[in-house]
Design an enzyme around this catalytic site. Sequence first.
Site, PDB file in Angstrom:
ATOM      1  N   MET A 160       1.067  -1.108   0.124  1.00 53.17           N
ATOM      2  CA  MET A 160      -0.056  -0.006  -0.076  1.00 53.17           C
ATOM      3  C   MET A 160       0.813   1.159  -0.056  1.00 53.17           C
ATOM      4  O   MET A 160       0.381   2.399   0.515  1.00 53.17           O
ATOM      5  CB  MET A 160      -1.053   0.024   1.173  1.00 53.17           C
ATOM      6  N   HIS A 175       9.055   1.026   3.159  1.00 51.97           N
ATOM      7  CA  HIS A 175      10.200   1.232   4.276  1.00 51.97           C
ATOM      8  C   HIS A 175      11.121  -0.102   4.019  1.00 51.97           C
ATOM      9  O   HIS A 175      10.669  -0.941   3.011  1.00 51.97           O
ATOM     10  CB  HIS A 175       9.793   1.187   5.737  1.00 51.97           C
ATOM     11  N   HIS A 210       9.490  -3.394   3.271  1.00 49.59           N
ATOM     12  CA  HIS A 210       8.931  -3.716   1.863  1.00 49.59           C
ATOM     13  C   HIS A 210      10.127  -4.212   1.011  1.00 49.59           C
ATOM     14  O   HIS A 210      10.160  -4.942   0.225  1.00 49.59           O
ATOM     15  CB  HIS A 210       8.315  -2.523   1.307  1.00 49.59           C
TER      16      HIS A 210
HETATM   17  O1  PAF Z   1      -0.113  -5.594   3.803  1.00 49.28           O
HETATM   18  C1  PAF Z   1      -0.299  -4.760   2.861  1.00 49.28           C
HETATM   19  O2  PAF Z   1       0.209  -3.726   2.413  1.00 49.28           O
HETATM   20  C2  PAF Z   1      -1.775  -4.837   2.079  1.00 49.28           C
HETATM   21  O3  PAF Z   1      -2.752  -5.449   3.244  1.00 49.28           O
HETATM   22  C3  PAF Z   1      -1.968  -5.502   0.881  1.00 49.28           C
HETATM   23  C4  PAF Z   1      -1.345  -7.189   1.009  1.00 49.28           C
HETATM   24  C5  PAF Z   1      -0.831  -4.879  -0.072  1.00 49.28           C
HETATM   25  C6  PAF Z   1      -3.491  -5.625   0.211  1.00 49.28           C
HETATM   26  O4  PAF Z   1      -3.961  -4.462   0.202  1.00 49.28           O
END
Ligand code: PAF
Length: 282
Positions: free
Chosen positions: A33, A37, A40
Amino acid sequence: MTDLPIVRRVADLRARIAVFRKAGHTVGLVPTMGALHEGHLALVQRAKAENDRVVATIFVNPTQFGPTEDLSAYPRDEAGDVARLAGADCDLLFAPDVTEMYPRGFSTSVTVSGITTHLDGVARPGHFGGVATIVSKLLLQSLPDRAYFGEKDFQQLQVIRCLARDLDMPVEIVGVPTVREADGLALSSRNRYLSPSERKQAAMLPQILAETARQLASADDAAPILAAATARLLQGGFARVDYVALCDEATLAPIASAQKGSRLFAAAHIGRTRLIDNWPVA
Ligand code: PAF
């Protein structure tokens, strides 16, 4: 660092992935989303190590936020995210807008039962329906070989494993260990809401979880240990504790004492920020 191509339409995403496939390349998907950071980037690195091409997605999914949650305030920084993904050698970013993902007339939702009746399934009604629906769409839009999700959102990871298995999606769901700050706090986009004093207090969450997990490993009865952990969080400045629970990590059902494959889960509020974390037990 190379320029990162960005596509905003499903048709363009599919066309780009078709080019990867034509060259015989495998594809790893990293759904996010945004507000990226190091946690990710660890997903991107793992995807990079296991696939020829990595596709990241950024979409702040409205259907997984409850009516009193932080959708409009959710941090957004596309320019910063693009720079981070390019620096991590990501090959493609899919960043659709809401009407691309939920066009007029959209009326389907994916519901995972069982494991969503515990923990955040109770604390955040409707949340996992939104997650399951959007992740199903992203997986079907991109048809990757593998898709990567952080273990910090452990229940989410299990929900996604369940839907991919039950719907026969030809994708491997890969869980990636939580990335933590030096004091143990799990990285989260929501940490940026914390004031400096809240940030200091927040480190108590992983510290208490680690100690509680050690105690649980040799205890016959989890209940008093879990109650003591909740009390310590409240004494330490957390305003509200949604749960501190010992659960089976496959079913997410609460269990009375530690057994093979049990995990400790917590969700607690500090200021206006809700933090979650989990810890293996035994
Ligand atoms: O973990 C997240 O960032 C969200 O829940 C995801 C898996 C991208 C779904 O919107």
